[in-house]
Scaffold this motif. Structure first.
Motif, PDB file in Angstrom:
ATOM      1  N   GLY A  28      49.418  60.890  75.752  1.00  0.00           N
ATOM      2  CA  GLY A  28      49.853  60.169  76.944  1.00  0.00           C
ATOM      3  C   GLY A  28      50.676  61.079  77.838  1.00  0.00           C
ATOM      4  O   GLY A  28      50.596  62.299  77.770  1.00  0.00           O
ATOM      5  N   GLY A  29      51.471  60.467  78.714  1.00  0.00           N
ATOM      6  CA  GLY A  29      52.303  61.251  79.615  1.00  0.00           C
ATOM      7  C   GLY A  29      53.454  61.907  78.878  1.00  0.00           C
ATOM      8  O   GLY A  29      54.226  61.241  78.197  1.00  0.00           O
ATOM      9  N   VAL A  30      53.566  63.227  79.007  1.00  0.00           N
ATOM     10  CA  VAL A  30      54.589  63.981  78.284  1.00  0.00           C
ATOM     11  C   VAL A  30      55.274  64.936  79.258  1.00  0.00           C
ATOM     12  O   VAL A  30      54.612  65.533  80.114  1.00  0.00           O
ATOM     13  CB  VAL A  30      53.974  64.774  77.115  1.00  0.00           C
ATOM     14  CG1 VAL A  30      54.993  65.703  76.494  1.00  0.00           C
ATOM     15  CG2 VAL A  30      53.440  63.822  76.060  1.00  0.00           C
ATOM     16  N   ALA A  31      56.591  65.083  79.111  1.00  0.00           N
ATOM     17  CA  ALA A  31      57.327  65.995  79.991  1.00  0.00           C
ATOM     18  C   ALA A  31      58.524  66.562  79.252  1.00  0.00           C
ATOM     19  O   ALA A  31      58.989  66.011  78.244  1.00  0.00           O
ATOM     20  CB  ALA A  31      57.780  65.269  81.247  1.00  0.00           C
ATOM     21  N   PHE A  32      59.024  67.698  79.747  1.00  0.00           N
ATOM     22  CA  PHE A  32      60.275  68.276  79.294  1.00  0.00           C
ATOM     23  C   PHE A  32      61.296  68.137  80.421  1.00  0.00           C
ATOM     24  O   PHE A  32      60.989  68.437  81.585  1.00  0.00           O
ATOM     25  CB  PHE A  32      60.104  69.756  78.922  1.00  0.00           C
ATOM     26  CG  PHE A  32      59.276  69.982  77.697  1.00  0.00           C
ATOM     27  CD1 PHE A  32      59.792  69.703  76.439  1.00  0.00           C
ATOM     28  CD2 PHE A  32      57.985  70.459  77.790  1.00  0.00           C
ATOM     29  CE1 PHE A  32      59.034  69.902  75.299  1.00  0.00           C
ATOM     30  CE2 PHE A  32      57.216  70.661  76.662  1.00  0.00           C
ATOM     31  CZ  PHE A  32      57.745  70.375  75.409  1.00  0.00           C
ATOM     32  N   TYR A  57      50.849  62.730  82.613  1.00  0.00           N
ATOM     33  CA  TYR A  57      52.080  62.394  83.348  1.00  0.00           C
ATOM     34  C   TYR A  57      51.738  62.149  84.823  1.00  0.00           C
ATOM     35  O   TYR A  57      52.257  61.219  85.448  1.00  0.00           O
ATOM     36  CB  TYR A  57      53.089  63.528  83.199  1.00  0.00           C
ATOM     37  CG  TYR A  57      54.471  63.228  83.758  1.00  0.00           C
ATOM     38  CD1 TYR A  57      55.491  62.782  82.936  1.00  0.00           C
ATOM     39  CD2 TYR A  57      54.744  63.406  85.111  1.00  0.00           C
ATOM     40  CE1 TYR A  57      56.756  62.505  83.447  1.00  0.00           C
ATOM     41  CE2 TYR A  57      56.004  63.133  85.631  1.00  0.00           C
ATOM     42  CZ  TYR A  57      57.008  62.693  84.796  1.00  0.00           C
ATOM     43  OH  TYR A  57      58.244  62.424  85.309  1.00  0.00           O
ATOM     44  N   PHE A  58      50.841  63.002  85.380  1.00  0.00           N
ATOM     45  CA  PHE A  58      50.436  62.806  86.772  1.00  0.00           C
ATOM     46  C   PHE A  58      49.747  61.458  86.946  1.00  0.00           C
ATOM     47  O   PHE A  58      49.981  60.742  87.923  1.00  0.00           O
ATOM     48  CB  PHE A  58      49.470  63.921  87.204  1.00  0.00           C
ATOM     49  CG  PHE A  58      50.049  65.309  87.132  1.00  0.00           C
ATOM     50  CD1 PHE A  58      51.392  65.545  87.416  1.00  0.00           C
ATOM     51  CD2 PHE A  58      49.257  66.385  86.768  1.00  0.00           C
ATOM     52  CE1 PHE A  58      51.923  66.816  87.346  1.00  0.00           C
ATOM     53  CE2 PHE A  58      49.783  67.660  86.697  1.00  0.00           C
ATOM     54  CZ  PHE A  58      51.120  67.880  86.990  1.00  0.00           C
ATOM     55  N   LYS A  59      48.870  61.114  85.983  1.00  0.00           N
ATOM     56  CA  LYS A  59      48.122  59.859  86.096  1.00  0.00           C
ATOM     57  C   LYS A  59      49.044  58.650  86.023  1.00  0.00           C
ATOM     58  O   LYS A  59      48.891  57.691  86.767  1.00  0.00           O
ATOM     59  CB  LYS A  59      47.062  59.780  84.990  1.00  0.00           C
ATOM     60  CG  LYS A  59      45.945  60.802  85.156  1.00  0.00           C
ATOM     61  CD  LYS A  59      44.893  60.645  84.071  1.00  0.00           C
ATOM     62  CE  LYS A  59      43.771  61.667  84.230  1.00  0.00           C
ATOM     63  NZ  LYS A  59      42.736  61.539  83.182  1.00  0.00           N
ATOM     64  N   VAL A  85      51.658  69.552  92.801  1.00  0.00           N
ATOM     65  CA  VAL A  85      52.287  70.114  93.996  1.00  0.00           C
ATOM     66  C   VAL A  85      53.504  69.300  94.407  1.00  0.00           C
ATOM     67  O   VAL A  85      54.592  69.836  94.651  1.00  0.00           O
ATOM     68  CB  VAL A  85      51.263  70.192  95.149  1.00  0.00           C
ATOM     69  CG1 VAL A  85      51.942  70.696  96.420  1.00  0.00           C
ATOM     70  CG2 VAL A  85      50.112  71.105  94.774  1.00  0.00           C
ATOM     71  N   ASP A  86      53.332  67.960  94.488  1.00  0.00           N
ATOM     72  CA  ASP A  86      54.452  67.105  94.903  1.00  0.00           C
ATOM     73  C   ASP A  86      55.580  67.130  93.879  1.00  0.00           C
ATOM     74  O   ASP A  86      56.762  67.165  94.244  1.00  0.00           O
ATOM     75  CB  ASP A  86      53.962  65.667  95.102  1.00  0.00           C
ATOM     76  CG  ASP A  86      53.053  65.548  96.319  1.00  0.00           C
ATOM     77  OD1 ASP A  86      53.101  66.445  97.183  1.00  0.00           O
ATOM     78  OD2 ASP A  86      52.283  64.569  96.393  1.00  0.00           O
ATOM     79  N   LEU A  87      55.213  67.114  92.592  1.00  0.00           N
ATOM     80  CA  LEU A  87      56.264  67.104  91.575  1.00  0.00           C
ATOM     81  C   LEU A  87      57.034  68.420  91.537  1.00  0.00           C
ATOM     82  O   LEU A  87      58.210  68.446  91.186  1.00  0.00           O
ATOM     83  CB  LEU A  87      55.662  66.808  90.200  1.00  0.00           C
ATOM     84  CG  LEU A  87      55.315  65.342  89.938  1.00  0.00           C
ATOM     85  CD1 LEU A  87      54.697  65.184  88.552  1.00  0.00           C
ATOM     86  CD2 LEU A  87      56.533  64.453  90.059  1.00  0.00           C
ATOM     87  N   GLU A  88      56.378  69.519  91.883  1.00  0.00           N
ATOM     88  CA  GLU A  88      57.089  70.798  91.945  1.00  0.00           C
ATOM     89  C   GLU A  88      58.198  70.730  92.994  1.00  0.00           C
ATOM     90  O   GLU A  88      59.310  71.234  92.787  1.00  0.00           O
ATOM     91  CB  GLU A  88      56.100  71.924  92.272  1.00  0.00           C
ATOM     92  CG  GLU A  88      56.738  73.261  92.583  1.00  0.00           C
ATOM     93  CD  GLU A  88      57.553  73.815  91.427  1.00  0.00           C
ATOM     94  OE1 GLU A  88      58.527  74.555  91.681  1.00  0.00           O
ATOM     95  OE2 GLU A  88      57.240  73.498  90.256  1.00  0.00           O
ATOM     96  N   GLU A  89      57.917  70.080  94.121  1.00  0.00           N
ATOM     97  CA  GLU A  89      58.929  69.942  95.165  1.00  0.00           C
ATOM     98  C   GLU A  89      60.023  68.952  94.776  1.00  0.00           C
ATOM     99  O   GLU A  89      61.153  69.056  95.242  1.00  0.00           O
ATOM    100  CB  GLU A  89      58.262  69.491  96.458  1.00  0.00           C
ATOM    101  CG  GLU A  89      57.279  70.512  97.037  1.00  0.00           C
ATOM    102  CD  GLU A  89      56.598  69.998  98.296  1.00  0.00           C
ATOM    103  OE1 GLU A  89      56.802  68.806  98.627  1.00  0.00           O
ATOM    104  OE2 GLU A  89      55.868  70.792  98.939  1.00  0.00           O
ATOM    105  N   GLN A  90      59.684  67.993  93.899  1.00  0.00           N
ATOM    106  CA  GLN A  90      60.638  66.938  93.534  1.00  0.00           C
ATOM    107  C   GLN A  90      61.313  67.172  92.192  1.00  0.00           C
ATOM    108  O   GLN A  90      62.125  66.356  91.756  1.00  0.00           O
ATOM    109  CB  GLN A  90      59.896  65.592  93.461  1.00  0.00           C
ATOM    110  CG  GLN A  90      59.185  65.194  94.733  1.00  0.00           C
ATOM    111  CD  GLN A  90      58.207  64.064  94.524  1.00  0.00           C
ATOM    112  OE1 GLN A  90      58.132  63.470  93.447  1.00  0.00           O
ATOM    113  NE2 GLN A  90      57.423  63.755  95.550  1.00  0.00           N
TER     114      GLN A  90
END
Length: 999
Positions: free
Chosen positions: A495-499, A516-518, A525-530
């Motif tokens: 599923g969605g996974v992040a550090f 995680y994107f889904k 791209v957007d998450l890199e900025e955020q």
């Protein structure tokens, strides 16, 4: 020391013998005033031997004047094990290095140092705390950094010399007493002798005499603590634990007398007593008709030295007629650090005799993974003291515990965790693959009178025991192996996974996966900025929930922490996400977390609807005078209504008498609100007081069938129908009702109605989708199997790579999909005859220009050689990709027939032509010149004559009319035509020729 009585009542005495030959010789030499030999210095360490040290120490104290001194003894714990592991040479160097520290201190501070033998040292220094602490730290530091072996630590015992008249040997003994108090304590390594220690020795002597008396009076007994399968809670075995039931002091804890008995060797007497009682108890249990489970007994290292352990247990099992597997042997971990070979030899013999051997308390003292590879025990008992750590060190403890479990499992050892006291510990152990446990979380130690009834219930037991075979576990790390699962599959599994990285109140998204994107509806791209302002996407009201989530994960390293928060998606919509985070590590002021997320929006919506239902149900159960129509019901009928409503929430309740039109009995506030009315009176007036008017006319017949023709108290039913709202709209309702006897004795129906418009709509859509899917499935089946041609789809590449091939396509060419990949590189063009490939390329170009279906005719290679095909293809574009799709049909037979007919047409004497009648007009096509060629006509000239209606001048009018009529008649009846008339044609030289046409 008395050990036990023999069979003949002879007293058996245990004696400890020490070699004092060298010491005695030196003493005699001193008395005879003989010169000291050169052996006064130990050749290995370079320090004074023990007797010389005593002499030098006396002189030092006599000449020191008023200066105070301190005598310090030093012992290296487990030094025998060090020699066993690293060899005698390394052990000697170890002692030499420590001696160098003592020599240096001796020279710097005018002290005296000596080597007492084995791994014992002694030094007298000025009574200066700084000097003593400095020496201790240097020795401790050296040992800690010696090949990383922090377990071989020194123990320091100190005696403050206040009276120089006290014999040096007495000083040494007192310092040794202080030193012995810190052995085995890995947090405190130094102790100063105090007068209370002497009193403790006296108390120990008294206690020892009481133990001797207690054995004679049989005051000792044993308790049993179950060992359990942690997954099921069932008992797989027991451990016997000695208890002393003192006639005056009551139950005395083993911690008060076991260490004393182990230190002086008397533990053997007690162990023999307990072992006998345990075996006797098992025999008695079996004799009473019960099935026994294994019970373990504890064996100390003193027992191994002083008894033939193997023969002792053989004798006990023979005496009480027990199978060896019923008596398990637990040998404490500390025993393995001394007399290593003797312990190992004993274990091998016990196992060969059928006994199960356990290493007890692994992790409580000096433990090493290196030890596991050399000790051939059946079961490893892990001490849960690994988890008795503070927040900072807990993570390391978990890591060590996991490493031990993995190593033991790799070596084929079974594992029991002892000291399990919380559900959190149990869950963590199960997650790591440890199935069996023992501790207060399951059972406390209990007397025979308590545990025997427990064992009598077979539902509490797992008789397969700890040696039962287990299905091999799948280790999560195996999933990370790219040869087992692909990254895409692993993404779906996890599923969605992040550090996340947190510094103070700043939360940064470090990395995340595709899922995680889904879930968040975002992109890389957007998450890199955020990434550094990720919290801005969370509802402001939920910010504190997020901070609390990470704080909770800090405190629960085992299970992490979970929370639900609202998040804004990039399209402006809101979703509920469930977050589960774990603390991975701390570094400086930063903390790194692992987090998984999932979309729980639908679940939250269901919860909200459920909460609304519960509020509605509460309104029914705790109805007040605000709903007078409901309050008219008797208490029993209100309870019946509430019971039905509880099953149907959310919704409303309504009741009608079982009479024509169902006169209104009651309706609660929720029903009134559901139908869009402001009050009960307004609703009652709108339906004219008749419940029948709340049912769609087209549904009333079905409702009547669902309720049934007869009414009686207790009748229950369920039906569905459409109900009208105040605004004129209709909605589908699920009605669950029951017939009751009303207050006036009439039968009435009370029913709970729920709006099911959405499910009905979904059901209808689902039915339509199923119909469409069925049609699609039929079309696909026809496309794949039933149609005469073979379907293919190719990507618009130079050689037209196959994207899809139908089964029928494969049948036509006789290849499998794999053969097409292997032989043609999965490329369509490679199957086309080299001389025809330009036709395919030209045809594709034409398709691109016209965007219509075009027929191509060319040769393709099949398993049996080249065949002629007709290809009906179309050029398409979808989501930015261009491709060709079409149907291939084998026309080899047709082409061959056509070629033969062409050859035939050239040599036929007759003329063969095609006639087509279209709207009364005759179209003519000459296939074989034959007859006409004989009289000077070519195909071109004859075609021109026909188009210019030359036959009007060459055929008699009445014959021409007859020809037309015969042709039309034949076309209508679809039959062969025979012309019986004689037609006259004008030859090219204008002479007449009479032709009687053939069929």
């Amino acid at each position: 020391m008395a050990v036990r009585q023999s069979r003949d009542d002879d007293q058996i005495i245990m004696c400890f013998v020490q070699d004092i030959h060298e010491q005695k010789e030196k003493s005699l030499e001193i008395k005879e005033h003989k010169p000291l030999p050169s052996t006064s210095i130990d050749p290995l360490t370079g320090l004074y031997r023990k007797n010389i040290f005593v002499q030098k120490a006396v002189r030092l104290l006599q000449t020191s004047g008023t200066h105070e001194h301190c005598l310090m003894v030093i012992d290296i714990e487990h030094f025998k094990l060090f020699n066993e592991w690293y060899g005698q040479e390394a052990g000697d160097q170890f002692l030499i290095d420590i001696s160098l520290h003592l020599k240096k201190a001796q020279e710097e501070h005018e002290g005296i140092a000596g080597y007492m033998g084995d791994d014992d040292f002694c030094i007298i220094l000025p009574n200066d705390q700084a000097v003593i602490s400095s020496l201790q730290q240097k020795i401790m530091g050296y040992i800690r950094h010696y090949q990383g072996n922090v377990g071989f630590l020194p123990a320091f015992g100190l005696y403050m010399i206040e009276d120089c008249g006290v014999p040096i040997q007495t000083m040494y003994d007192r310092a040794a007493i202080a030193m012995s108090s810190v052995k085995g304590n890995y947090t405190k390594r130094s102790c100063i002798y105090g007068s209370g220690m002497m009193q403790k020795m006296k108390n120990n002597h008294i206690l020892l005499s009481e133990v001797q008396h207690a054995l004679e009076q049989e005051e000792f007994t044993f308790y049993a603590q179950p060992k359990c399968n942690m997954a099921t809670g069932k008992i797989i075995g027991l451990e016997s634990l000695v208890r002393w039931n003192h006639p005056k002091r009551g139950m005395i804890s083993p911690g008060e007398f076991i260490p004393l008995l182990e230190s002086n060797g008397f533990i053997t007497n007690l162990d023999l007593y307990v072992w006998d009682r345990v075996c006797r108890s098992v025999r008695d249990w079996i004799d009473r008709g019960h099935r026994a489970i294994p019970i373990s007994v504890n064996v100390s290292r003193v027992d191994v030295y002083s008894l033939d352990i193997v023969q002792t247990f053989k004798d006990l099992t023979e005496k009480y007629r027990l199978e060896p597997h019923l008596i398990e042997i637990e040998i404490t971990e500390s025993a393995y650090t001394e007399e290593y070979e003797l312990i190992n030899d004993t274990i091998e013999k016990l196992r060969a005799s059928g006994f199960t051997v356990l290493m007890d308390d692994f992790g409580s003292g000096y433990s090493s993974l290196n030890m596991l590879k050399d000790v051939n025990v059946d079961v490893l008992k892990i001490d849960m003291k690994f988890l008795e750590m503070d927040e900072q060190s807990a993570e390391k403890g978990y890591g060590i515990l996991e490493a031990i479990i993995s190593m033991a499992r790799f070596m084929g050892m079974k594992i029991i965790a002892e000291g399990v006291e919380t559900k959190e510990q149990m869950d963590y152990l199960l997650n790591m693959g440890c199935t069996y446990g023992q501790g207060y979380y399951f059972y406390h130690p209990m007397p025979i009178s308590v545990f025997e009834p427990l064992l009598a219930d077979k539902n509490n037991l797992d008789l397969r025991g700890i040696k039962a075979r287990q299905l091999e576990r799948l280790h999560i790390k195996e999933l990370l192996n790219e040869n087992i699962v692909s990254e895409a599959m692993l993404n779906n599994i996890m599923g969605g996974v992040a550090f996340y990285k947190i510094h103070g109140r700043e939360i940064e998204l470090v990395r995340c996966n595709e899922q995680y994107f889904k879930v968040t509806g975002s992109n890389a791209v957007d998450l890199e900025e955020q990434r550094r302002i990720i919290l801005e996407n969370i509802y402001e009201e939920d910010h504190q929930t997020v901070f609390d989530l990470f704080d909770s994960a800090d405190r629960s390293i085992l299970n992490g922490a979970e929370a639900d928060v609202r998040r804004l998606k990039d399209d402006g919509s809101t979703i509920w996400i469930h977050m589960h985070v774990y603390l991975l590590k701390k570094q400086g002021g930063d903390k790194l977390y692992y987090g998984s997320i999932s979309d729980v929006t639908e679940q939250k919506q269901r919860e909200q609807r459920l909460n609304a239902s519960q509020r509605a149900l509460s309104a029914v159960v705790h109805i007040s005078e605000k709903d007078p129509s409901f309050m008219k019901l008797t208490e029993e009928n209100r309870r019946t209504a509430a019971s039905i409503f509880a099953q149907m929430s959310p919704g409303g309740m309504i009741g009608g008498y079982c009479e024509d039109g169902f006169p209104l009995y009651f309706a609660n506030h929720e029903m009134v609100r559901l139908l869009g009315y402001g009050s009960f009176e307004e609703f009652e007036q709108a339906i004219d007081g008749r419940v029948i008017n709340t049912i769609h006319p087209d549904d009333r017949e079905q409702v009547a069938k669902d309720i049934g023709p007869e009414y009686y108290a207790g009748l229950e039913y369920t039906t569905t129908y459409r109900m009208p709202k105040k605004d004129g709209s209709w909605f589908w309702s699920l009605d669950k009702g029951k017939v009751i006897e009303a207050e006036d004795g009439r039968f009435a129906i009370v029913s709970a109605c729920t709006d099911i418009s959405e499910p009905m709509s979904v059901q209808q859509q689902l039915a339509e989708c199923n119909a469409i899917l069925m049609r699609k499935s039929q079309e696909l089946a026809f496309l794949n199997n039933d149609m005469p041609g073979g379907y293919h789809r190719c990507e618009d590449t130079p050689d037209y790579d196959f994207l899809y091939i139908s089964d029928r396509f494969l049948q036509i060419f006789g290849f499998t999909r794999q053969e097409i990949k292997d032989r043609f590189g999965n490329k369509f063009m490679n199957m086309v005859h080299p001389d025809d490939r330009h036709l395919v390329s030209a045809g594709v170009e034409e398709l691109e220009r016209q965007d219509v279906i075009v027929n191509f005719e060319y040769r393709m290679l099949s398993k049996n050689g080249y065949i002629w095909v007709i290809d009906q293809s179309r050029y398409m574009e979808y989501q930015g990709r261009q491709f060709l799709q079409g149907i291939i049909t084998d026309i080899t037979e047709t082409v061959n027939l056509r070629n033969r007919m062409s050859h035939l047409f050239v040599h036929l004497p007759e003329s063969i032509f095609l006639l087509r009648i279209r709207e009364g007009r005759i179209e003519f096509r000459l296939l074989s010149e034959g007859f006409f060629a004989e009289y000077g006509y070519t195909a071109e000239s004859l075609d021109q004559y026909v188009r210019t209606r030359f036959y009007n001048d060459t055929v008699y009018p009445e014959n021409l009319r007859q020809i037309r009529q015969d042709l039309l008649k034949a076309m209508k009846k679809i039959q062969n035509l025979r012309l019986l008339s004689t037609y006259i044609f004008l030859r090219k030289n204008h002479s007449l020729y009479h032709w009687k046409p053939a069929r």
